[in-house]
Design a protein around this motif. Structure first.
Motif, PDB file in Angstrom:
ATOM      1  N   LEU A   1      11.698  -1.435  10.087  1.00 44.31           N
ATOM      2  CA  LEU A   1      10.704  -2.475  10.359  1.00 44.31           C
ATOM      3  C   LEU A   1      11.373  -3.822  10.084  1.00 44.31           C
ATOM      4  O   LEU A   1      11.837  -4.062   8.965  1.00 44.31           O
ATOM      5  CB  LEU A   1       9.484  -2.278   9.450  1.00 44.31           C
ATOM      6  CG  LEU A   1       8.788  -0.907   9.592  1.00 44.31           C
ATOM      7  CD1 LEU A   1       7.671  -0.752   8.563  1.00 44.31           C
ATOM      8  CD2 LEU A   1       8.235  -0.718  10.998  1.00 44.31           C
ATOM      9  N   SER A   2      11.429  -4.662  11.109  1.00 46.37           N
ATOM     10  CA  SER A   2      12.105  -5.944  10.918  1.00 46.37           C
ATOM     11  C   SER A   2      11.290  -6.811   9.965  1.00 46.37           C
ATOM     12  O   SER A   2      10.080  -6.614   9.802  1.00 46.37           O
ATOM     13  CB  SER A   2      12.263  -6.664  12.256  1.00 46.37           C
ATOM     14  OG  SER A   2      11.015  -7.198  12.624  1.00 46.37           O
ATOM     15  N   GLN A   3      11.954  -7.770   9.359  1.00 44.51           N
ATOM     16  CA  GLN A   3      11.256  -8.646   8.419  1.00 44.51           C
ATOM     17  C   GLN A   3      10.152  -9.440   9.132  1.00 44.51           C
ATOM     18  O   GLN A   3       9.205  -9.881   8.500  1.00 44.51           O
ATOM     19  CB  GLN A   3      12.261  -9.577   7.732  1.00 44.51           C
ATOM     20  CG  GLN A   3      13.177  -8.831   6.747  1.00 44.51           C
ATOM     21  CD  GLN A   3      12.565  -8.681   5.351  1.00 44.51           C
ATOM     22  OE1 GLN A   3      12.051  -9.624   4.792  1.00 44.51           O
ATOM     23  NE2 GLN A   3      12.620  -7.472   4.809  1.00 44.51           N
ATOM     24  N   ASP A   4      10.249  -9.578  10.459  1.00 43.23           N
ATOM     25  CA  ASP A   4       9.208 -10.304  11.193  1.00 43.23           C
ATOM     26  C   ASP A   4       7.927  -9.492  11.339  1.00 43.23           C
ATOM     27  O   ASP A   4       6.835 -10.043  11.315  1.00 43.23           O
ATOM     28  CB  ASP A   4       9.706 -10.682  12.606  1.00 43.23           C
ATOM     29  CG  ASP A   4      10.841 -11.683  12.526  1.00 43.23           C
ATOM     30  OD1 ASP A   4      10.923 -12.383  11.502  1.00 43.23           O
ATOM     31  OD2 ASP A   4      11.649 -11.735  13.477  1.00 43.23           O
ATOM     32  N   ILE A   5       8.089  -8.181  11.494  1.00 42.02           N
ATOM     33  CA  ILE A   5       6.895  -7.345  11.712  1.00 42.02           C
ATOM     34  C   ILE A   5       6.332  -6.820  10.391  1.00 42.02           C
ATOM     35  O   ILE A   5       5.172  -6.428  10.291  1.00 42.02           O
ATOM     36  CB  ILE A   5       7.224  -6.184  12.711  1.00 42.02           C
ATOM     37  CG1 ILE A   5       5.950  -5.489  13.216  1.00 42.02           C
ATOM     38  CG2 ILE A   5       8.130  -5.150  12.107  1.00 42.02           C
ATOM     39  CD1 ILE A   5       5.173  -6.269  14.219  1.00 42.02           C
ATOM     40  N   LEU A   6       7.160  -6.835   9.338  1.00 41.96           N
ATOM     41  CA  LEU A   6       6.725  -6.270   8.048  1.00 41.96           C
ATOM     42  C   LEU A   6       5.438  -6.867   7.495  1.00 41.96           C
ATOM     43  O   LEU A   6       4.585  -6.118   6.993  1.00 41.96           O
ATOM     44  CB  LEU A   6       7.842  -6.419   7.012  1.00 41.96           C
ATOM     45  CG  LEU A   6       8.681  -5.175   6.756  1.00 41.96           C
ATOM     46  CD1 LEU A   6       9.806  -5.501   5.774  1.00 41.96           C
ATOM     47  CD2 LEU A   6       7.836  -4.042   6.200  1.00 41.96           C
ATOM     48  N   PRO A   7       5.244  -8.199   7.560  1.00 42.23           N
ATOM     49  CA  PRO A   7       3.989  -8.744   7.018  1.00 42.23           C
ATOM     50  C   PRO A   7       2.760  -8.084   7.646  1.00 42.23           C
ATOM     51  O   PRO A   7       1.773  -7.826   6.963  1.00 42.23           O
ATOM     52  CB  PRO A   7       4.073 -10.238   7.373  1.00 42.23           C
ATOM     53  CG  PRO A   7       5.537 -10.521   7.426  1.00 42.23           C
ATOM     54  CD  PRO A   7       6.148  -9.275   7.997  1.00 42.23           C
ATOM     55  N   ALA A   8       2.826  -7.767   8.937  1.00 43.12           N
ATOM     56  CA  ALA A   8       1.689  -7.114   9.608  1.00 43.12           C
ATOM     57  C   ALA A   8       1.494  -5.697   9.067  1.00 43.12           C
ATOM     58  O   ALA A   8       0.367  -5.257   8.820  1.00 43.12           O
ATOM     59  CB  ALA A   8       1.904  -7.096  11.115  1.00 43.12           C
ATOM     60  N   TYR A   9       2.597  -4.954   8.867  1.00 42.82           N
ATOM     61  CA  TYR A   9       2.467  -3.592   8.341  1.00 42.82           C
ATOM     62  C   TYR A   9       1.852  -3.590   6.943  1.00 42.82           C
ATOM     63  O   TYR A   9       0.945  -2.817   6.643  1.00 42.82           O
ATOM     64  CB  TYR A   9       3.832  -2.882   8.327  1.00 42.82           C
ATOM     65  CG  TYR A   9       4.120  -2.189   9.638  1.00 42.82           C
ATOM     66  CD1 TYR A   9       3.704  -0.878   9.860  1.00 42.82           C
ATOM     67  CD2 TYR A   9       4.790  -2.853  10.663  1.00 42.82           C
ATOM     68  CE1 TYR A   9       3.955  -0.246  11.075  1.00 42.82           C
ATOM     69  CE2 TYR A   9       5.039  -2.235  11.879  1.00 42.82           C
ATOM     70  CZ  TYR A   9       4.629  -0.927  12.073  1.00 42.82           C
ATOM     71  OH  TYR A   9       4.864  -0.296  13.272  1.00 42.82           O
ATOM     72  N   TYR A  10       2.356  -4.478   6.080  1.00 43.06           N
ATOM     73  CA  TYR A  10       1.784  -4.521   4.722  1.00 43.06           C
ATOM     74  C   TYR A  10       0.304  -4.877   4.784  1.00 43.06           C
ATOM     75  O   TYR A  10      -0.512  -4.299   4.071  1.00 43.06           O
ATOM     76  CB  TYR A  10       2.511  -5.560   3.865  1.00 43.06           C
ATOM     77  CG  TYR A  10       3.884  -5.157   3.374  1.00 43.06           C
ATOM     78  CD1 TYR A  10       4.060  -4.007   2.600  1.00 43.06           C
ATOM     79  CD2 TYR A  10       5.001  -5.942   3.643  1.00 43.06           C
ATOM     80  CE1 TYR A  10       5.324  -3.652   2.124  1.00 43.06           C
ATOM     81  CE2 TYR A  10       6.266  -5.598   3.172  1.00 43.06           C
ATOM     82  CZ  TYR A  10       6.421  -4.460   2.414  1.00 43.06           C
ATOM     83  OH  TYR A  10       7.664  -4.113   1.943  1.00 43.06           O
ATOM     84  N   ALA A  11      -0.031  -5.874   5.622  1.00 43.30           N
ATOM     85  CA  ALA A  11      -1.421  -6.338   5.676  1.00 43.30           C
ATOM     86  C   ALA A  11      -2.338  -5.260   6.251  1.00 43.30           C
ATOM     87  O   ALA A  11      -3.499  -5.142   5.851  1.00 43.30           O
ATOM     88  CB  ALA A  11      -1.507  -7.611   6.517  1.00 43.30           C
TER      89      ALA A  11
END
Ligand code: UDP
Length: 422
Positions: free
Chosen positions: A297-307
């Motif tokens: 998971l790229s650092q760009d998409i990670l915030p969405a996964y965590y949220a």
């Protein structure tokens, strides 16, 4: 010393390249730490050069991250991936290349901050050759690691000796948690100077998206119960414990449960083998329908996964710090983690998540279910977690403290520099 050299620092991370993609074999927390610390220090006016080993001829030699911050890749040994346990023999060449870089660029680093034991050896050579002061962060301690693994690598004796030597001779050791500091004292040496300065996280990036938007973006149903793992595929990370815990969840057959296991891998490499092992357990237990392994998971998409997640699980057997836990909390997501190492420092039980004994499938299952089955409490834990991270674990705050430490060391005149007697 002129004002330029006073605020010049080399961050040395021989095997943890701060400029590469994170989340695959041997590229995790250390790479993030070095890059983010480097960038945040540059914002405070430090001229930051981050040194790493070149692992492919295609890699750029210099990557400029911001006007004052760059990664410099030195050629030491073959320009190919080398597992860290086999890297020691290339270090003398790394030192020579770094000295040559200094000569060619008319630079001398009065202070080096080394990362992981391999780099600590480089730092100790620079101290001996040109009197550079040294700050060191271990990221992992051999003395702790070797207790938890079945096969001890050949390099172990060397590593343990180097780790002891740097603790006793560096101007300062940075422990990222009080738990790590305690391990250094009880397992490595009573000598040397240790400060506790934690790792941080990007509090603007993590927490920038709300749950509803994140789920819409990722195509996850709004009423799903989402359990997330993020990290490398390594048996030490305890992913099997998580999978078996979910298999016992009361929500297993509810049709709502979703397990996401995010992390990169290379087929045929050790992380690829661990990924296949985990995938086959998922299949064996009949969990494939509600489990996904989306890869790195790229650092760009990670915030969405965590949220998007209701709970983020960190089931590591041991974790010196554990960036994933603070990234999840910064995103407003409760954490269920093993009651070990840095996770005991970052997760506040019953307030921002829950801590359970490592490898304990039943305890993980109970803790995950408690959160999933109480949505209101889940939200409260998430909100408290966000505040906790804002207060204690931003990269800006970490860089402020490191900057203060460096300034203090550089201000100490050489003869007065405290080298602990052997
Ligand atoms: N990571 C990532 N993508 C992935 C998996 C992990 O960007 O697919 C990042 C994660 O966000 C975290 C780091 O890798 O910043 C892992 O750090 P941690 O301290 O949790 O574990 P380590 O890899 O150092 O053992």
């Amino acid at each position: 010393m002129n004002s330029n050299t006073e605020k010049r620092i080399a961050l040395i991370s021989v095997h943890g390249d701060p400029a590469i993609e994170i989340g695959k074999e041997e590229a995790g927390g250390q790479n993030v730490y070095v890059r983010e610390v480097g960038k945040a220090l540059a914002q405070l006016g430090w001229q930051v050069d981050m040194f790493s080993r070149k692992v492919s001829p295609e890699q750029e030699t210099i990557v400029q991250h911001s006007p004052l911050c760059r990664t410099i890749r030195l050629t030491a040994g073959p320009e190919e991936f080398i597992p860290r346990d086999n890297g020691f023999k290339y270090l003398p060449e790394f030192v020579q290349q770094l000295l040559q870089f200094q000569r060619e660029n008319h630079i001398m680093y009065p202070l080096v901050h080394t990362n992981y034991w391999l780099s600590s050896w480089v730092g100790m050579q620079l101290k001996a050759i040109q009197g550079s002061s040294q700050v060191h962060t271990y990221h992992s301690l051999g003395a702790v690691k070797y207790k938890a693994v079945d096969t001890i690598p050949l390099i172990a004796t060397k590593r343990l000796a180097v780790e002891k030597q740097v603790l006793e001779t560096a101007e300062r050791i940075v422990a990222t948690s009080p738990q790590e500091q305690q391990h250094m004292r009880s397992l490595v040496s009573a000598k040397g100077y240790i400060d506790v300065i934690p790792c941080g996280t990007d509090i603007a990036k993590f927490g920038s998206v709300d749950k509803q938007t994140a789920r819409a973006e990722l195509g996850i149903a709004q009423d799903a119960k989402v359990v997330l793992y993020v990290g490398r595929f390594d048996p030490r990370k305890g992913i099997e414990t998580l999978v078996r815990a979910i298999n016992e969840s009361q929500l297993r057959d509810s049709g709502k449960l979703k397990l996401i296991i995010g992390g990169g891998f290379t087929p045929g490499n050790s992380d690829g083998r661990e990924r296949d092992r985990i995938a086959s357990i998922v299949e064996e237990l009949g969990m494939s329908e509600f489990t996904t392994l989306p890869g790195r998971l790229s650092q760009d998409i990670l915030p969405a996964y965590y949220a998007a997640a209701d709970v983020c699980v960190v089931p590591s057997h041991y974790e010196p710090f554990g960036l994933v836990a603070i990234e999840a909390m910064a995103s407003g997501t409760p954490v269920v983690a093993s009651d070990v190492g840095g996770l005991q420092f970052t997760v506040v039980p019953e307030k921002t998540g829950l801590l359970v004994p490592p490898k304990d499938v039943a305890a993980f299952c109970v803790a995950i279910d408690r959160i999933l089955m109480n949505p209101q409490w889940c939200d409260e834990l998430g909100q408290t977690g966000r505040k906790h991270i804002e207060a204690m674990f931003s990269w800006g705050g970490v860089a402020d403290r490191l900057s203060e430490l460096y300034t203090q060391i550089l201000a100490t005149k050489l003869p007065e520099r405290a080298l602990v007697s052997q």
